[in-house]
Design a protein around this motif. Structure first.
Motif, PDB file in Angstrom:
ATOM      1  N   GLY A  98       0.823  -1.202   0.000  1.00 46.63           N
ATOM      2  CA  GLY A  98       0.000   0.000   0.000  1.00 46.63           C
ATOM      3  C   GLY A  98       0.859   1.254   0.000  1.00 46.63           C
ATOM      4  N   LYS A  99       0.219   2.376   0.314  1.00 45.07           N
ATOM      5  CA  LYS A  99       0.933   3.658   0.235  1.00 45.07           C
ATOM      6  C   LYS A  99       0.279   4.677   1.154  1.00 45.07           C
ATOM      7  CE  LYS A  99       0.230   6.303  -3.407  1.00 45.07           C
ATOM      8  NZ  LYS A  99       0.294   6.853  -4.790  1.00 45.07           N
ATOM      9  N   LYS A 100       1.118   5.531   1.724  1.00 49.94           N
ATOM     10  CA  LYS A 100       0.645   6.709   2.447  1.00 49.94           C
ATOM     11  C   LYS A 100       1.308   7.947   1.871  1.00 49.94           C
ATOM     12  CE  LYS A 100      -0.635   5.216   7.150  1.00 49.94           C
ATOM     13  NZ  LYS A 100      -1.805   6.059   7.440  1.00 49.94           N
ATOM     14  N   ILE A 101       0.566   9.042   1.879  1.00 50.95           N
ATOM     15  CA  ILE A 101       1.137  10.340   1.520  1.00 50.95           C
ATOM     16  C   ILE A 101       0.953  11.265   2.710  1.00 50.95           C
ATOM     17  CG2 ILE A 101       1.020  12.337  -0.014  1.00 50.95           C
ATOM     18  CD1 ILE A 101       0.086  10.515  -2.228  1.00 50.95           C
ATOM     19  N   GLY A 102       2.071  11.771   3.217  1.00 50.09           N
ATOM     20  CA  GLY A 102       2.041  12.661   4.365  1.00 50.09           C
ATOM     21  C   GLY A 102       2.273  14.100   3.956  1.00 50.09           C
ATOM     22  N   HIS A 103       1.596  15.014   4.635  1.00 48.05           N
ATOM     23  CA  HIS A 103       1.724  16.442   4.337  1.00 48.05           C
ATOM     24  C   HIS A 103       2.134  17.185   5.605  1.00 48.05           C
ATOM     25  CE1 HIS A 103      -0.351  16.074   0.393  1.00 48.05           C
ATOM     26  NE2 HIS A 103      -0.997  15.085   1.008  1.00 48.05           N
ATOM     27  N   LEU A 104       3.163  17.986   5.495  1.00 46.53           N
ATOM     28  CA  LEU A 104       3.593  18.885   6.560  1.00 46.53           C
ATOM     29  C   LEU A 104       3.693  20.268   5.932  1.00 46.53           C
ATOM     30  CD1 LEU A 104       4.569  19.230   9.506  1.00 46.53           C
ATOM     31  CD2 LEU A 104       6.895  18.867   8.670  1.00 46.53           C
ATOM     32  N   SER A 105       2.609  21.057   6.114  1.00 47.42           N
ATOM     33  CA  SER A 105       2.508  22.347   5.440  1.00 47.42           C
ATOM     34  C   SER A 105       2.649  22.134   3.932  1.00 47.42           C
ATOM     35  CB  SER A 105       3.566  23.317   5.990  1.00 47.42           C
ATOM     36  OG  SER A 105       3.324  24.621   5.518  1.00 47.42           O
ATOM     37  N   GLU A 106       3.620  22.795   3.287  1.00 47.91           N
ATOM     38  CA  GLU A 106       3.755  22.657   1.828  1.00 47.91           C
ATOM     39  C   GLU A 106       4.598  21.453   1.427  1.00 47.91           C
ATOM     40  OE1 GLU A 106       7.304  25.205   3.034  1.00 47.91           O
ATOM     41  OE2 GLU A 106       5.211  24.928   3.642  1.00 47.91           O
ATOM     42  N   HIS A 107       5.118  20.723   2.391  1.00 43.78           N
ATOM     43  CA  HIS A 107       5.963  19.562   2.099  1.00 43.78           C
ATOM     44  C   HIS A 107       5.112  18.293   1.985  1.00 43.78           C
ATOM     45  CE1 HIS A 107       9.477  22.026   3.039  1.00 43.78           C
ATOM     46  NE2 HIS A 107       8.855  22.401   4.152  1.00 43.78           N
ATOM     47  N   THR A 108       5.422  17.490   0.977  1.00 40.37           N
ATOM     48  CA  THR A 108       4.711  16.230   0.755  1.00 40.37           C
ATOM     49  C   THR A 108       5.708  15.080   0.732  1.00 40.37           C
ATOM     50  OG1 THR A 108       3.014  17.352  -0.570  1.00 40.37           O
ATOM     51  CG2 THR A 108       3.191  14.968  -0.813  1.00 40.37           C
ATOM     52  N   LEU A 109       5.388  14.005   1.459  1.00 43.87           N
ATOM     53  CA  LEU A 109       6.259  12.837   1.508  1.00 43.87           C
ATOM     54  C   LEU A 109       5.450  11.580   1.211  1.00 43.87           C
ATOM     55  CD1 LEU A 109       7.010  14.666   4.403  1.00 43.87           C
ATOM     56  CD2 LEU A 109       9.099  13.413   3.898  1.00 43.87           C
ATOM     57  N   THR A 110       5.954  10.769   0.297  1.00 43.89           N
ATOM     58  CA  THR A 110       5.325   9.495  -0.025  1.00 43.89           C
ATOM     59  C   THR A 110       6.099   8.373   0.654  1.00 43.89           C
ATOM     60  OG1 THR A 110       4.518  10.284  -2.174  1.00 43.89           O
ATOM     61  CG2 THR A 110       4.709   7.895  -1.877  1.00 43.89           C
ATOM     62  N   TYR A 111       5.399   7.506   1.363  1.00 37.28           N
ATOM     63  CA  TYR A 111       6.059   6.334   1.925  1.00 37.28           C
ATOM     64  C   TYR A 111       5.251   5.098   1.533  1.00 37.28           C
ATOM     65  CZ  TYR A 111       3.317   8.174   5.971  1.00 37.28           C
ATOM     66  OH  TYR A 111       2.360   8.725   6.788  1.00 37.28           O
ATOM     67  N   ASP A 112       5.974   4.182   0.903  1.00 33.59           N
ATOM     68  CA  ASP A 112       5.375   2.978   0.349  1.00 33.59           C
ATOM     69  C   ASP A 112       6.399   1.856   0.414  1.00 33.59           C
ATOM     70  OD1 ASP A 112       7.215   3.659  -1.637  1.00 33.59           O
ATOM     71  OD2 ASP A 112       5.695   4.439  -3.014  1.00 33.59           O
ATOM     72  N   SER A 113       6.209   0.806  -0.386  1.00 37.57           N
ATOM     73  CA  SER A 113       7.122  -0.332  -0.310  1.00 37.57           C
ATOM     74  C   SER A 113       8.521   0.002  -0.811  1.00 37.57           C
ATOM     75  CB  SER A 113       6.562  -1.516  -1.090  1.00 37.57           C
ATOM     76  OG  SER A 113       6.331  -1.158  -2.439  1.00 37.57           O
ATOM     77  N   ASN A 114       8.665   1.154  -1.472  1.00 32.91           N
ATOM     78  CA  ASN A 114       9.985   1.573  -1.981  1.00 32.91           C
ATOM     79  C   ASN A 114      10.621   2.674  -1.147  1.00 32.91           C
ATOM     80  OD1 ASN A 114       9.926  -0.149  -4.328  1.00 32.91           O
ATOM     81  ND2 ASN A 114       8.433   1.262  -5.213  1.00 32.91           N
ATOM     82  N   ASN A 115       9.851   3.265  -0.233  1.00 26.78           N
ATOM     83  CA  ASN A 115      10.346   4.401   0.549  1.00 26.78           C
ATOM     84  C   ASN A 115       9.830   4.308   1.978  1.00 26.78           C
ATOM     85  OD1 ASN A 115      11.440   6.397  -1.722  1.00 26.78           O
ATOM     86  ND2 ASN A 115       9.481   5.570  -2.432  1.00 26.78           N
ATOM     87  N   TYR A 116      10.745   4.365   2.955  1.00 30.02           N
ATOM     88  CA  TYR A 116      10.327   4.374   4.351  1.00 30.02           C
ATOM     89  C   TYR A 116      10.280   5.807   4.863  1.00 30.02           C
ATOM     90  CZ  TYR A 116      15.434   4.534   5.102  1.00 30.02           C
ATOM     91  OH  TYR A 116      16.761   4.870   5.073  1.00 30.02           O
ATOM     92  N   LEU A 117       9.601   6.009   5.981  1.00 27.78           N
ATOM     93  CA  LEU A 117       9.465   7.338   6.587  1.00 27.78           C
ATOM     94  C   LEU A 117      10.127   7.335   7.947  1.00 27.78           C
ATOM     95  CD1 LEU A 117       7.852  10.132   6.056  1.00 27.78           C
ATOM     96  CD2 LEU A 117       6.337   9.275   7.852  1.00 27.78           C
ATOM     97  N   VAL A 118      10.881   8.407   8.238  1.00 25.80           N
ATOM     98  CA  VAL A 118      11.501   8.573   9.556  1.00 25.80           C
ATOM     99  C   VAL A 118      11.017   9.888  10.151  1.00 25.80           C
ATOM    100  CG1 VAL A 118      13.641   8.759  10.865  1.00 25.80           C
ATOM    101  CG2 VAL A 118      13.541   7.269   8.852  1.00 25.80           C
ATOM    102  N   VAL A 119      10.485   9.816  11.367  1.00 28.55           N
ATOM    103  CA  VAL A 119      10.044  11.013  12.095  1.00 28.55           C
ATOM    104  C   VAL A 119      10.902  11.108  13.350  1.00 28.55           C
ATOM    105  CG1 VAL A 119       8.061  12.268  12.999  1.00 28.55           C
ATOM    106  CG2 VAL A 119       7.708  10.500  11.271  1.00 28.55           C
ATOM    107  N   PRO A 120      11.986  11.904  13.307  1.00 29.73           N
ATOM    108  CA  PRO A 120      12.923  11.948  14.432  1.00 29.73           C
ATOM    109  C   PRO A 120      12.445  12.762  15.633  1.00 29.73           C
ATOM    110  CG  PRO A 120      13.955  12.639  12.348  1.00 29.73           C
ATOM    111  CD  PRO A 120      12.478  12.663  12.172  1.00 29.73           C
ATOM    112  N   THR A 121      11.311  13.449  15.495  1.00 32.62           N
ATOM    113  CA  THR A 121      10.780  14.232  16.606  1.00 32.62           C
ATOM    114  C   THR A 121       9.263  14.180  16.543  1.00 32.62           C
ATOM    115  OG1 THR A 121      10.907  16.360  17.743  1.00 32.62           O
ATOM    116  CG2 THR A 121      10.733  16.432  15.348  1.00 32.62           C
ATOM    117  N   THR A 122       8.587  14.749  17.532  1.00 32.10           N
ATOM    118  CA  THR A 122       7.129  14.700  17.578  1.00 32.10           C
ATOM    119  C   THR A 122       6.543  15.741  16.629  1.00 32.10           C
ATOM    120  OG1 THR A 122       7.312  14.105  19.913  1.00 32.10           O
ATOM    121  CG2 THR A 122       5.140  14.753  19.117  1.00 32.10           C
TER     122      THR A 122
END
Length: 296
Positions: free
Chosen positions: A52-76
């Motif tokens: 599957g896939k998720k798309i995350g939005h932080l203000s104007e920034h967009t990040l895709t995390y799926d089977s080819n890309n992992y997501l790291v959130v180093p802070t809250t």
């Protein structure tokens, strides 16, 4: 991710939801339906998407995390996320809480040569490519999770190797900044943790800045660069997400949730809630851990 990985992870759950594993800091999240853009709080974690896939939005920034890309959130951080899934192809993800002590040790040991080659990143979240090392580790981890005994013995070494692999990923420069105590990024991270744990109190931004040896203007600048929010915007979003959980998971009345999160006015709380979530707090449905708006 390979079909073998999907075969192994499917042995670990039966239904949609958030599932505990034999590793304290690892959960499996699954859903078989599309989830539209919704606010969540992510707290110092790695997300490995197996299907599957998720798309995350932080203000104007967009990040895709799926089977080819992992997501790291180093802070809250408060993110808005959209989940792509179906009954034929459910979303399956591993949520791995990052052990800060272990990460401090890894960052301290990683060679300067490796860190000098990293791409610079200013916001407090990043995605990176799933390489063969990450894929192999994921498969090993899933096999270990099927045994309580193996999990107890092998949890620390395999997580340490996994954290090392993300620490040397090409987009991991912000992760390094977060774990170097005197960096402005690390100072903001400590302030974010205070806000996250004490958001219902009357937080004073100038005091937070002073605690980290920063001027108020510098604190605001670095805070906005990292979170894409001003401190007051960030505090409001943390409060609203936690209030939603109080109503959904702990059966708080709206007025009680408002006051618990530091609001003096229940009507103002309801207005802010509807603006943020798109519906009033009285329409929040009872839920369990699997529908929590705080992911950690």
């Amino acid at each position: 991710m390979t079909t073998e990985i999907l075969t192994q992870v499917n042995k670990l759950f039966k239904n949609d939801g958030i599932h505990d594993t034999f590793f304290n800091g690892v959960k499996i999240y699954t859903t078989s339906k599309y989830d539209p853009l919704s606010p969540f709080i992510y707290d110092v974690c790695l997300i490995l998407v197996l299907q599957g896939k998720k798309i995350g939005h932080l203000s104007e920034h967009t990040l895709t995390y799926d089977s080819n890309n992992y997501l790291v959130v180093p802070t809250t951080l408060p993110l808005e996320c959209e989940t792509y899934a179906s009954k034929e192809e459910p979303f399956i993800g591993l949520i791995v809480s990052i052990d800060k002590k272990m990460m401090y040790e890894i960052i301290d040991m990683v060679s300067k040569k490796e860190t000098s080659e990293l791409q610079d990143n200013s916001i407090g979240v990043f995605s990176d490519e799933v390489n063969q090392d990450i894929e192999d580790l994921t498969l090993r981890l899933l096999k270990i999770l099927q045994s309580r005994e193996e999990s107890k013995i092998l949890e620390e070494p395999i997580l340490k190797e996994l954290f090392y692999r993300i620490a040397v990923g090409k987009n991991s420069s912000f992760l390094h900044k977060m774990f170097l105590d005197n960096n402005n990024e690390a100072k903001i991270a400590r302030a974010l943790k205070i806000i996250h744990t004490e958001c219902e109190t009357n937080l004073d931004i100038s005091n937070l800045a002073r605690q980290e040896g920063m001027s108020v203007s510098s604190f605001h600048t670095h805070f906005k660069n990292i979170t894409s929010h001003t401190p007051l915007q960030y505090i409001k979003k943390i409060r609203l997400n936690k209030a939603k959980d109080l109503i959904a998971k702990h059966k708080y009345q709206v007025v009680d949730a408002a006051y618990e999160m530091g609001y003096d006015s229940a009507s103002q709380f309801s207005r802010d809630f509807k603006t943020y979530f798109g519906y009033p707090p009285k329409d929040v449905k009872p839920s369990s851990e699997e529908n929590s708006s705080v992911i950690s």
